[in-house]
Design a protein around this motif. Structure first.
Motif, PDB file in Angstrom:
ATOM      1  N   ALA A 199       5.732   3.589   1.421  1.00 24.33           N
ATOM      2  CA  ALA A 199       5.033   2.388   0.968  1.00 24.33           C
ATOM      3  C   ALA A 199       5.349   1.227   1.891  1.00 24.33           C
ATOM      4  O   ALA A 199       6.423   1.178   2.496  1.00 24.33           O
ATOM      5  CB  ALA A 199       5.426   2.048  -0.460  1.00 24.33           C
TER       6      ALA A 199
ATOM      7  N   GLU B  93      -7.511   6.333  -5.176  1.00 25.69           N
ATOM      8  CA  GLU B  93      -6.138   6.572  -5.645  1.00 25.69           C
ATOM      9  C   GLU B  93      -6.085   6.819  -7.150  1.00 25.69           C
ATOM     10  O   GLU B  93      -5.275   7.610  -7.634  1.00 25.69           O
ATOM     11  CB  GLU B  93      -5.243   5.375  -5.296  1.00 25.69           C
TER      12      GLU B  93
ATOM     13  N   CYS C 127      -4.315  -0.327  -6.722  1.00 25.06           N
ATOM     14  CA  CYS C 127      -4.796   0.977  -6.260  1.00 25.06           C
ATOM     15  C   CYS C 127      -6.301   0.939  -6.012  1.00 25.06           C
ATOM     16  O   CYS C 127      -7.032   0.223  -6.690  1.00 25.06           O
ATOM     17  CB  CYS C 127      -4.471   2.050  -7.302  1.00 25.06           C
TER      18      CYS C 127
ATOM     19  N   ALA D 158       2.471  10.280  -3.124  1.00 24.16           N
ATOM     20  CA  ALA D 158       2.909   9.206  -2.235  1.00 24.16           C
ATOM     21  C   ALA D 158       4.177   9.614  -1.487  1.00 24.16           C
ATOM     22  O   ALA D 158       5.053  10.261  -2.053  1.00 24.16           O
ATOM     23  CB  ALA D 158       3.151   7.941  -3.041  1.00 24.16           C
TER      24      ALA D 158
ATOM     25  N   HIS E  79       3.019   3.450  -7.703  1.00 27.56           N
ATOM     26  CA  HIS E  79       2.733   2.095  -7.203  1.00 27.56           C
ATOM     27  C   HIS E  79       3.580   1.053  -7.925  1.00 27.56           C
ATOM     28  O   HIS E  79       3.963   0.045  -7.334  1.00 27.56           O
ATOM     29  CB  HIS E  79       1.232   1.775  -7.313  1.00 27.56           C
TER      30      HIS E  79
ATOM     31  N   ILE F 172       0.700  -4.251  -5.732  1.00 24.51           N
ATOM     32  CA  ILE F 172       0.012  -3.053  -5.249  1.00 24.51           C
ATOM     33  C   ILE F 172      -1.162  -2.789  -6.185  1.00 24.51           C
ATOM     34  O   ILE F 172      -0.972  -2.574  -7.378  1.00 24.51           O
ATOM     35  CB  ILE F 172       0.931  -1.812  -5.184  1.00 24.51           C
TER      36      ILE F 172
ATOM     37  N   ARG G 167       0.869  -1.185   0.000  1.00 22.39           N
ATOM     38  CA  ARG G 167       0.000   0.000   0.000  1.00 22.39           C
ATOM     39  C   ARG G 167       0.902   1.229   0.000  1.00 22.39           C
ATOM     40  O   ARG G 167       2.018   1.194   0.513  1.00 22.39           O
ATOM     41  CB  ARG G 167      -0.868   0.058   1.275  1.00 22.39           C
ATOM     42  N   LEU G 168       0.363   2.313  -0.523  1.00 17.83           N
ATOM     43  CA  LEU G 168       1.100   3.572  -0.490  1.00 17.83           C
ATOM     44  C   LEU G 168       0.476   4.485   0.547  1.00 17.83           C
ATOM     45  O   LEU G 168      -0.746   4.520   0.716  1.00 17.83           O
ATOM     46  CB  LEU G 168       1.031   4.267  -1.852  1.00 17.83           C
TER      47      LEU G 168
END
Ligand code: FES
Ligand code: FES
Lengths: 835, 158
Positions: free
Chosen positions: A115, A285, A281, A112, A262, A279, A50-51
């Motif tokens: 992460a 996002e 989104c 971002a 990502h 990842i 995840r960011l």
């Protein structure tokens, strides 16, 4: 071998595959749910990432403390910008202004900063909340006006002035003299609100780094090649050790054309954890990733003769670029350079500026930079036609550009089927009677008490009025230059025939739903006389497939198509030689069809294709042939001349019929007629699908789609709040395919996937005016705007709703070049990489 | 907290041990490997994740498996019978109703429920039934055409 890459196929129209409404080769996998999109990949030991994204529109980033996140059970790794090489990147070499994880500054809500990779998404999400980031907020500039008014707050340190990313000015011919020659000169101001691609698939990526230092990234990207190049730079890993695979893309529309945080974070996290990392989104996002339609403010001044001819046009555009460069320099040019392609426009001046703001970065959405000025020009034509007492459809037909000539700004135009497009939609829509008929009811000319529309089924709406509007457009079939300067092919194909009679096609193209995989099967099948089912397409894998630059600028069918044709011809030639030897005939006498190779007059002796392959492999060795394509070099010889050239341009004409409710301001679309010159329909079913999808997207932009920001925050980052058309708001779309057999395209084909969006938006605005006499010089057109216009009309004031002011801004001194208007087109150049 | 559940999906019973708050969408995709069911929002706004529960369209991103004991769940993987495509699947492929294909599973299942209910729907009825399923690629035209064709074929088996 023929000079013309279409070789002996030109003029011979008894195709067996080309022009057939075949199912897409991947349709079967899609209807059973078997197609694996990026988020459908699950690898052993895979971690979920995840960011952590900025809640501030503009802030300096201080200390980022990941201690608490790291301590959470189930967390494998936490990274910040400090864990990545300190390089800035961007898709265009001139705009290297992004960081995957921001180290100094965040420039928008959604940037971002860190992460996490963890055992599952929930844990990763929880860990993100345990990362402590110190922000020092800066003023967030949320509009063009704010950014220009606050040069002391710099969003970036580079560009053409404080908060000015790009400032361009081009002039072709003497614009003042052109206006002096005119009988009517109009100046209008328009605004086109920004909107987003909204692909149904949210971006996702899976990265797997091996202990050998090699890295594979599977990603929902439209440009695996550019991602590949940039990953090498960003991760400081040799490009030779990186493999990028574009998974089938669940809708792109231009939103998956940049390298994204990502993707980069997934790669780094995989390198650090020794596990594959995914990842995916969230929808919210995706709204921050954006790169969508620029909000553009426009001032347009055009001179007309009393017959409707254009004497000259001067356009100014101000683009709200958002927080990063992305494709923005190209977008800025595109708001200007395609306009002269549609009509005779002997003199042209264009000034454009892209301004940074603290919003998600804008970029290339379907039609890249051209729907906005198209809206302005086509609405202005409608106003001029009214002032000159001309039928707007006839006026447009009169001023069509000449085929095989150059435009004022030195673009070579080849075939133009726009006249036929107009004829088809005018005819089918009953334009002549409706345009006069609705109008004679007085809707727009007699503001007092026009008669209501006769009762329609289901609605006892007394105050509903009908209107009809028309608009046209042109669009490029592939950009003439790559995003980084080079002299290599823009597209490559390797074709391999095997003894089974099957043929494998390797090509870097990315199928985003437009059907490029299918085109790559149809063209070899046609040339080799086999069934598309016999062709196996292997797309978009940088370690396997020759480079294709990506699915953008409507380039894939033309460029991959031409490369596939060349490879197919090379294979065909070797097979023909081998079969000719066996049959003791001339290779040129052989036909390839029905999975056989032989002489038409003696078809009994024709050799089955699989056997023909064996004969050829026996004499030639392994049958693998390459095809390459690069567009003709036609960049105008002036600074900025590289944006706009294309092998050929598609043309569209659109008529819209709608009703407007004068009490609520609501608009109901009834029918859309769209004629599109696509050169040739390689598959009419897929072409229609592209056109229908474009029309739909244009409707959304015209009537409801828009990004709204308040106090630095995106107000509608969800599918519920960001309105897009459903089945109920999408009317019947009547599509007419117009074929002009362009000498530049594969079997004469031009693009169909973007151009048809363009005329829809102004056609709707023009139809609204026709219905209720309100000029909406701004989109999306909302019920409030209609009601405001009607109120103005009641007060006896001009019923125009739209922007009132233009920014105080000094454009650069223009690059002044002679107009090339009317000069003969550049020759259909002999291309590089010819056999 | 985890729960042990028995779910009947596409005619097969599955025993799963899952956190009680895990959605049907997640369980189908992650625990049962049925990735044919897609998602566009996970907030109940797009229809992409539609599956059938006892024949009725349900947004799997909002449904909890703990509530579905004893129910019959159908996903896109369960539409074809014995290797033969459902007429809707056939028509969607033939008419180009799946472009990127991402919305396709949810739309196919919604349409299947419609046709079970109304074997020969009008175009307007099809529009209404599919109003909760967003598609960004097709402009819906070929989707409506394909549902009409499938309805026709189901009515008059070939
Ligand atoms: S994912 Fe369930 S409705 Fe969007
Ligand atoms: S086919 Fe792409 S979203 Fe419907």
């Amino acid at each position: 071998m023929s000079e013309d890459p279409r070789g002996s196929f030109e003029g011979k129209h008894e195709f067996t595959v080309i022009g057939q409404p075949l199912p897409k080769i991947d349709a079967w996998a899609k209807v059973i749910g078997e197609t694996k999109y990026a988020d459908d990949l699950f690898l052993p030991r895979m971690a979920y990432g995840r960011l952590l994204r900025s809640p501030h529109g503009h802030a300096r980033v201080g200390r980022v403390d990941t201690t608490r996140a790291r301590a959470l059970p189930g967390v494998y790794a936490v990274i910040t910008g400090a864990d990545l090489p300190r390089v800035r990147f961007g898709i265009l070499p001139v705009s290297q202004d992004e960081e995957a994880l921001c180290t100094e500054k965040v420039r928008m809500v959604g940037d971002a900063v860190a992460a996490v990779a963890a055992v599952d998404e929930e844990t990763a999400e929880r860990a993100c909340r345990l990362i402590d980031v110190e922000y020092e907020p800066l003023p967030a500039l949320m509009s063009i006006e704010e950014s220009l008014a606050h040069p002391e707050v710099r969003i970036h340190e580079y560009g053409d002035g404080p908060n000015v990313h790009k400032n361009v000015s081009l002039q072709f011919g003497d614009i003042e003299a052109a206006f002096a020659r005119a009988d009517l000169v109009r100046e209008d101001v328009f605004f086109f609100e920004g909107n987003t691609h909204l692909p149904m698939e949210q971006h996702a990526a899976v990265a797997a780094a091996g202990p050998d230092g090699k890295l594979t990234l599977w990603s929902s990207t439209q440009t695996p090649h550019y991602v590949h190049r940039l990953l090498a730079k960003i991760l400081e890993t040799p490009a030779a050790h990186i493999r990028v695979v574009a998974t089938p893309v669940g809708g792109g529309f231009g939103g998956k054309l940049d390298p994204f945080a990502h993707e980069i974070a997934a790669c780094r996290l995989s390198q650090l954890t020794g596990r594959p990392v995914k990842i995916a989104c969230t929808r919210e996002e995706v709204f921050y990733i954006h790169r969508g339609r620029h909000p553009v403010l426009m001032w347009i001044k055009t001179g007309f003769t009393r017959d409707g001819d254009i004497t000259g046009c001067h356009l100014r555009t101000w683009l709200d670029g958002g927080a990063y460069g992305s494709y923005g320099v190209a977008s800025t040019f595109y708001t200007g350079v395609i306009n002269p392609v549609t009509y005779k426009m002997p003199v042209y001046k264009f000034e454009g500026a892209r301004i940074f703001t603290n919003k998600p970065p804008c970029g290339p959405k379907r039609g890249h930079g051209t729907p906005q000025p198209r809206f302005a020009l086509e609405c202005q034509l409608d106003k001029a036609a009214e002032q000159l007492g001309l039928d707007p459809a006839e006026m447009r037909k009169r001023i069509l550009a000449e085929p095989f000539t150059k435009t004022a700004n030195h673009l070579t135009v080849t075939t133009i089927g726009l006249g036929e497009c107009i004829d088809r939609v005018v005819e089918a829509s009953g334009w002549r009677t409706k345009w006069r008929g609705f109008r004679s009811e007085g809707a727009s000319t007699a503001p007092s008490e026009p008669p209501p529309e006769p009762g329609r089924a289901g609605g006892a709406r007394a105050r509903t009025r009908r209107g009809i509007g028309i608009a046209c457009s042109a669009y490029l079939t592939g950009a003439g230059t790559a995003v980084y300067w080079n002299n290599m092919p823009h597209s490559g194909v390797i074709l391999r025939a095997d003894r089974s009679g099957g043929v494998a096609v390797l090509c870097g193209a990315t199928d985003i739903g437009q059907g490029s995989d299918s085109i790559l099967a149809y063209l070899p099948a046609e040339i080799l006389g086999i069934d598309p089912k016999d062709v196996h397409v292997h797309p978009a894998d940088t370690s396997l497939t020759p480079v294709d630059l990506g699915s953008y600028s409507s380039r894939v069918t033309l460029m991959c198509g031409m490369a596939a044709i060349q490879a197919s011809q090379r294979l065909r030639e070797v097979i023909a030689q081998a079969v000719a030897r066996k049959l003791e005939v001339e290779p040129g006498a052989l036909a390839f069809r029905e999975r056989k190779v032989g002489v038409a007059a003696d078809w009994e002796r024709a050799v089955p294709f699989a056997q023909a392959v064996e004969l050829a492999e026996t004499t030639h060795g392994v049958l693998a042939f390459a095809g390459s394509y690069a567009p003709p070099k036609r960049a105008g010889k002036y600074k900025g001349g590289g944006v706009g050239p294309s092998p050929c341009y598609s043309y569209s004409a659109c008529v819209v019929e709608l009703s407007v409710d004068e009490e609520t301001g609501e608009i109901e679309l009834h029918d859309v007629w769209i004629g599109h010159d696509l050169g040739r329909a390689l598959n009419p079913l897929l072409a229609e699908g592209q056109i229908e999808g474009s029309v739909y997207m244009g409707i959304g932009e015209a009537l409801m789609e828009g990004q709204i920001f308040r106090k630095g925050v995106h107000k509608n980052p969800s599918l519920l709040e960001y309105k897009s058309p459903t089945t109920l708001e999408t009317p019947e779309i009547h599509t007419f395919l117009v074929e002009t057999d362009d000498p530049e395209g594969p079997f004469g084909a031009k693009e169909a996937g973007q151009g048809p969006l363009l005329p829809v938006i102004p056609a709707i605005a023009n139809a609204v005016y026709h219905a209720v006499g309100v000029r909406c010089d701004e989109v999306p057109i909302t019920p409030e705007m209609i009601l405001k216009g009607l109120e103005l009309r009641r007060q006896g004031r001009p019923a125009r709703v739209g922007p009132a002011r233009i920014p105080v801004f000094t454009f650069k001194a223009p690059v002044v070049v002679e107009s090339a208007f009317g000069q003969p087109a550049d020759a259909i150049a002999v291309r590089p990489f010819q056999p | 907290m985890k729960a042990r559940l028995s779910l009947t999906v596409n005619g097969e019973a599955h025993d799963v041990l899952v956190p009680v708050h895990k959605t049907l969408l997640e369980v189908l995709r992650e625990d049962l490997g049925l990735t044919g069911t897609k998602h566009g929002c996970e907030l109940g706004e797009c229809g992409t994740c539609t599956v059938l529960v006892d024949g009725a369209p349900v947004l799997s991103c909002l449904a909890l498996p703990v509530d579905l004991a004893g129910a019959t769940i159908t996903t896109v993987e369960g539409m074809a019978e014995g290797g033969r495509l459902h007429p809707l699947q056939q028509a969607f492929a033939e008419l180009g109703a799946a472009q990127c294909g991402y919305c396709t599973p949810g739309i196919l299942l919604t349409a299947q429920a419609l046709l079970a209910d109304r074997p020969s729907p009008t175009r307007q009825e099809i529009r209404e039934a599919l109003a909760g399923n967003l598609c960004r690629c097709t402009g819906y035209t070929k989707i409506l055409d394909a549902v009409e064709l499938a309805a026709l074929r189901i009515g008059v088996p070939r």
